[in-house]
Motif scaffolding. Structure first.
Motif, PDB file in Angstrom:
ATOM      1  N   LYS A   1       4.413  19.589  -3.304  1.00  0.00           N
ATOM      2  CA  LYS A   1       4.759  18.414  -4.105  1.00  0.00           C
ATOM      3  C   LYS A   1       4.250  17.140  -3.448  1.00  0.00           C
ATOM      4  N   GLU A   2       4.421  17.029  -2.139  1.00  0.00           N
ATOM      5  CA  GLU A   2       3.914  15.854  -1.422  1.00  0.00           C
ATOM      6  C   GLU A   2       2.396  15.771  -1.534  1.00  0.00           C
ATOM      7  N   ALA A   3       1.749  16.927  -1.521  1.00  0.00           N
ATOM      8  CA  ALA A   3       0.285  16.945  -1.637  1.00  0.00           C
ATOM      9  C   ALA A   3      -0.152  16.441  -3.012  1.00  0.00           C
ATOM     10  N   VAL A   4       0.519  16.909  -4.063  1.00  0.00           N
ATOM     11  CA  VAL A   4       0.197  16.462  -5.424  1.00  0.00           C
ATOM     12  C   VAL A   4       0.383  14.948  -5.537  1.00  0.00           C
ATOM     13  N   ASP A   5       1.488  14.436  -5.010  1.00  0.00           N
ATOM     14  CA  ASP A   5       1.753  12.994  -5.058  1.00  0.00           C
ATOM     15  C   ASP A   5       0.721  12.216  -4.251  1.00  0.00           C
ATOM     16  N   PHE A   6       0.341  12.762  -3.099  1.00  0.00           N
ATOM     17  CA  PHE A   6      -0.640  12.090  -2.234  1.00  0.00           C
ATOM     18  C   PHE A   6      -1.972  11.941  -2.959  1.00  0.00           C
ATOM     19  N   VAL A   7      -2.395  13.003  -3.628  1.00  0.00           N
ATOM     20  CA  VAL A   7      -3.695  13.001  -4.304  1.00  0.00           C
ATOM     21  C   VAL A   7      -3.733  11.988  -5.445  1.00  0.00           C
ATOM     22  N   GLN A   8      -2.584  11.701  -6.043  1.00  0.00           N
ATOM     23  CA  GLN A   8      -2.540  10.706  -7.105  1.00  0.00           C
ATOM     24  C   GLN A   8      -2.888   9.315  -6.592  1.00  0.00           C
ATOM     25  N   GLU A   9      -2.573   9.048  -5.335  1.00  0.00           N
ATOM     26  CA  GLU A   9      -2.837   7.734  -4.751  1.00  0.00           C
ATOM     27  C   GLU A   9      -4.112   7.705  -3.911  1.00  0.00           C
ATOM     28  N   ASN A  10      -4.485   8.828  -3.373  1.00  0.00           N
ATOM     29  CA  ASN A  10      -5.662   8.918  -2.502  1.00  0.00           C
ATOM     30  C   ASN A  10      -6.571  10.027  -3.018  1.00  0.00           C
ATOM     31  N   LYS A  11      -7.815   9.973  -2.658  1.00  0.00           N
ATOM     32  CA  LYS A  11      -8.768  10.970  -3.131  1.00  0.00           C
ATOM     33  C   LYS A  11      -9.475  11.642  -1.952  1.00  0.00           C
ATOM     34  N   PRO A  12      -8.825  12.638  -1.346  1.00  0.00           N
ATOM     35  CA  PRO A  12      -9.498  13.353  -0.259  1.00  0.00           C
ATOM     36  C   PRO A  12     -10.661  14.168  -0.802  1.00  0.00           C
ATOM     37  N   ASP A  13     -11.616  14.457   0.057  1.00  0.00           N
ATOM     38  CA  ASP A  13     -12.727  15.329  -0.326  1.00  0.00           C
ATOM     39  C   ASP A  13     -12.315  16.790  -0.226  1.00  0.00           C
ATOM     40  N   ILE A  14     -11.536  17.079   0.820  1.00  0.00           N
ATOM     41  CA  ILE A  14     -11.140  18.465   1.111  1.00  0.00           C
ATOM     42  C   ILE A  14      -9.664  18.498   1.504  1.00  0.00           C
ATOM     43  N   ILE A  15      -8.963  19.520   1.030  1.00  0.00           N
ATOM     44  CA  ILE A  15      -7.568  19.725   1.407  1.00  0.00           C
ATOM     45  C   ILE A  15      -7.443  21.068   2.126  1.00  0.00           C
ATOM     46  N   LEU A  16      -6.776  21.073   3.263  1.00  0.00           N
ATOM     47  CA  LEU A  16      -6.420  22.309   3.949  1.00  0.00           C
ATOM     48  C   LEU A  16      -4.963  22.590   3.601  1.00  0.00           C
ATOM     49  N   MET A  17      -4.719  23.656   2.839  1.00  0.00           N
ATOM     50  CA  MET A  17      -3.417  23.885   2.211  1.00  0.00           C
ATOM     51  C   MET A  17      -2.765  25.179   2.692  1.00  0.00           C
ATOM     52  N   ASP A  18      -1.554  25.064   3.212  1.00  0.00           N
ATOM     53  CA  ASP A  18      -0.773  26.254   3.529  1.00  0.00           C
ATOM     54  C   ASP A  18      -0.354  26.927   2.222  1.00  0.00           C
TER      55      ASP A  18
END
Length: 221
Positions: free
Chosen positions: A41-58
């Motif tokens: 959920k924090e990752a989804v919210d983060f992406v709404q405000e920021n645009k990373p190129d790559i995500i390393l996801m557990d």
């Protein structure tokens, strides 16, 4: 700074995430960790405000797991590439993550140096799958199943009939993370022959890249 790969780390183990952030900062000058999220959920919210190129996801996290987070993020951010980074190599987890839109699946026992190489390769469009996972997928894929199972698959997935036996072998190797050079070596073929075969497979299946190949392959199981 603008040319750096922007990374988001998503893991509920804060010590692991912080250690990885420090390593990338010290040893990958072409990468910048934008932040750390402790669940999907924090990752989804983060992406709404920021645009990373790559995500390393557990994969397994509280609140929202990694697979669901991938699915939510990819809905509106198709350009973001996500690598699952997990201790689990369960076949269903791998397939679900890849079908959700992940561009790779690596185990946490990977060395930090290998991880950096994998991130760079992914940014160039090369899917990243841990060798042990790729081997498991290859062993369970349809080209090694009995003919009856293969026939059932053809009924459910008519496009399989369009591929020759050799093209199916190459399709499977693509789907398990092999690049053209690795395929050529494994099948004892000339590199140009592999390139030609890959182009033919793309044309027959009407796909444009390896990511779509992996999605087709995982629908079979």
């Amino acid at each position: 700074m603008d040319n750096k790969l922007k990374i988001l780390l998503v893991d509920d183990q804060s010590l692991f995430a912080e250690s990885l952030k420090t390593f990338l900062k010290n040893y990958a000058s072409d990468m910048e960790v934008l932040g750390i999220a402790s669940n999907g959920k924090e990752a989804v919210d983060f992406v709404q405000e920021n645009k990373p190129d790559i995500i390393l996801m557990d994969v397994r996290m509280p609140v929202m797991d990694g697979v669901e987070a991938v699915r939510e993020i990819k809905k509106n951010n198709s350009g973001i590439k996500i690598i699952m980074l997990s201790t689990y190599d369960d076949d269903d987890l791998v397939r679900n993550a890849l079908l959700a839109g992940a561009a790779g699946y690596l185990l946490k026992d990977i060395s930090p140096t290998e991880l950096i190489i994998s991130i760079r390769a992914l940014s160039s469009g090369v899917m990243q799958i841990s060798p042990s996972i790729a081997q498991k997928l290859l062993q369970s894929t349809y080209i090694d199943e009995p003919q009856a199972a293969d026939s059932d698959n053809e009924k459910k997935f008519p496009w399989l009939k369009t591929l020759t036996k050799r093209e199916r072998e190459i399709f499977t190797l693509i789907a398990t993370g092999h690049d053209n050079e690795q395929i050529a070596q494994k099948l004892n073929l000339a590199l140009q022959t592999v390139r030609n075969q890959v182009s033919t497979i793309y044309s027959k299946l009407e796909v444009k890249d390896r990511f779509e190949i992996i999605q087709l392959a995982n629908k079979i199981h």
